[in-house]
Design an enzyme around this catalytic site. Sequence first.
Site, PDB file in Angstrom:
ATOM      1  N   LEU A  33       0.812  -1.219   0.000  1.00 14.36           N
ATOM      2  CA  LEU A  33       0.000   0.000   0.000  1.00 14.36           C
ATOM      3  C   LEU A  33       0.847   1.271   0.000  1.00 14.36           C
ATOM      4  CD1 LEU A  33      -2.737  -1.072   2.599  1.00 14.36           C
ATOM      5  CD2 LEU A  33      -2.734  -1.369   0.111  1.00 14.36           C
ATOM      6  N   HIS A  37      -3.543   4.192  -2.431  1.00 16.16           N
ATOM      7  CA  HIS A  37      -4.479   3.256  -1.796  1.00 16.16           C
ATOM      8  C   HIS A  37      -5.114   3.907  -0.555  1.00 16.16           C
ATOM      9  CE1 HIS A  37      -1.430   0.310  -3.559  1.00 16.16           C
ATOM     10  NE2 HIS A  37      -2.545  -0.100  -4.121  1.00 16.16           N
ATOM     11  N   GLN A  61      -5.279 -11.866 -13.469  1.00 19.56           N
ATOM     12  CA  GLN A  61      -5.109 -10.643 -14.268  1.00 19.56           C
ATOM     13  C   GLN A  61      -3.688 -10.479 -14.788  1.00 19.56           C
ATOM     14  OE1 GLN A  61      -6.452  -8.204 -10.832  1.00 19.56           O
ATOM     15  NE2 GLN A  61      -4.832  -6.793 -11.403  1.00 19.56           N
ATOM     16  N   VAL A 175      -3.165  10.054  -6.924  1.00 18.01           N
ATOM     17  CA  VAL A 175      -2.231  10.620  -5.941  1.00 18.01           C
ATOM     18  C   VAL A 175      -0.819  10.509  -6.519  1.00 18.01           C
ATOM     19  CG1 VAL A 175      -1.314  10.409  -3.600  1.00 18.01           C
ATOM     20  CG2 VAL A 175      -3.758  10.028  -4.032  1.00 18.01           C
TER      21      VAL A 175
HETATM   22  P1  AMP Z   1      -3.564  -1.936  -7.079  1.00 20.05           P
HETATM   23  O1  AMP Z   1      -3.155  -2.366  -5.696  1.00 20.05           O
HETATM   24  O2  AMP Z   1      -2.438  -1.378  -7.879  1.00 20.05           O
HETATM   25  O3  AMP Z   1      -4.390  -2.978  -7.792  1.00 20.05           O
HETATM   26  O4  AMP Z   1      -4.530  -0.699  -6.869  1.00 20.05           O
HETATM   27  C1  AMP Z   1      -5.662  -0.777  -6.039  1.00 20.05           C
HETATM   28  C2  AMP Z   1      -6.485   0.479  -6.228  1.00 20.05           C
HETATM   29  O5  AMP Z   1      -5.710   1.617  -5.899  1.00 20.05           O
HETATM   30  C3  AMP Z   1      -6.947   0.673  -7.685  1.00 20.05           C
HETATM   31  O6  AMP Z   1      -8.287   1.129  -7.684  1.00 20.05           O
HETATM   32  C4  AMP Z   1      -6.001   1.730  -8.194  1.00 20.05           C
HETATM   33  O7  AMP Z   1      -6.540   2.519  -9.233  1.00 20.05           O
HETATM   34  C5  AMP Z   1      -5.788   2.560  -6.946  1.00 20.05           C
HETATM   35  N1  AMP Z   1      -4.542   3.328  -7.071  1.00 20.05           N
HETATM   36  C6  AMP Z   1      -3.323   2.861  -7.417  1.00 20.05           C
HETATM   37  N2  AMP Z   1      -2.431   3.881  -7.506  1.00 20.05           N
HETATM   38  C7  AMP Z   1      -3.113   5.012  -7.230  1.00 20.05           C
HETATM   39  C8  AMP Z   1      -2.779   6.396  -7.174  1.00 20.05           C
HETATM   40  N3  AMP Z   1      -1.538   6.822  -7.416  1.00 20.05           N
HETATM   41  N4  AMP Z   1      -3.743   7.290  -6.856  1.00 20.05           N
HETATM   42  C9  AMP Z   1      -5.009   6.866  -6.604  1.00 20.05           C
HETATM   43  N5  AMP Z   1      -5.412   5.572  -6.638  1.00 20.05           N
HETATM   44  C10 AMP Z   1      -4.476   4.663  -6.948  1.00 20.05           C
END
Ligand code: AMP
Length: 281
Positions: A33, A37, A61, A175
Amino acid sequence: MQTVTTVKEVREILDPIHKKGQTVGLVPTMGYLHDGHLSLIQKAREENDFVVVSIFVNPTQFSPNEDLDQYPRDFERDQVLCEAHGVDLIFHPDASEMYHNHKTYVSVDDLSQKLCGKTRPIHFRGVATVCTKLFHITKADRAYFGQKDAQQFFILNKMVRDLNFDIALRLCPIVRAESGLALSSRNKYLSDAEKEDALVLSRALKEARALLDAGERQSAVILDAMKKVIATAPDAKIDYVKIVDVENLDDVEVIDRDVLVALAVYVGPARLIDNLIFKFQ
Ligand code: AMP
């Protein structure tokens, strides 16, 4: 905060919450995280009585040639961050809990084949399938996603509408690090020099935003300017740079509607994505 690994435990904890009429917010993640996140968790905390975070590096995926095995993991740190941000429940299943002799997949046609779907042909089927499972397991009222993965959000929203899921999806802003680099668990793959090269993604988007704000409406002009910015990092290799309609993800030549300006670029060992949404008024 509780941490569980089985579907049965999630249901045992959430059934009484649903019976009391309390709302449940779900934040699906693959862990490791970061503040991106955490922004989703914060939003879920504000809007719901009970917050569930799933931490699951979802094998369906990833294509066989992708980074499933190397994907960064640090569950203990994730637990500390979740606890500090008011999460009520972490669901941390292993692959055999989620996929046991699995034969059923959810695919969202068309949208899943565009943009990232071209180089990652099974990716969005895996995302739609695991999210379907998580939505059903938790019966969440709301689920939170980042605009960082805008195509993922559009696909899941289409799935929710097409299949009448009783859940609201929320899109949260990207972010970024102070440098402009969009936060991503995969940034861990980058050396300091590669992190510098990776700034061409956000710089290209900044250039696009400046042109759009100045009234430029020809996609070709904007895409050209973006590609010039990316070329300033000779080791960065473009997968795609596109301006597409937010509804169908088709290329837009003249910007006369809401568009997604999206790019995917290889930097060193990582394939990085970033985007902006331009609202046409
Ligand atoms: P992941 O763990 O990469 O599958 O991401 C989980 C969630 O966090 C997904 O909905 C991503 O779009 C979101 N997420 C990942 N990076 C960012 C970021 N930099 N800003 C906002 N949300 C993010």
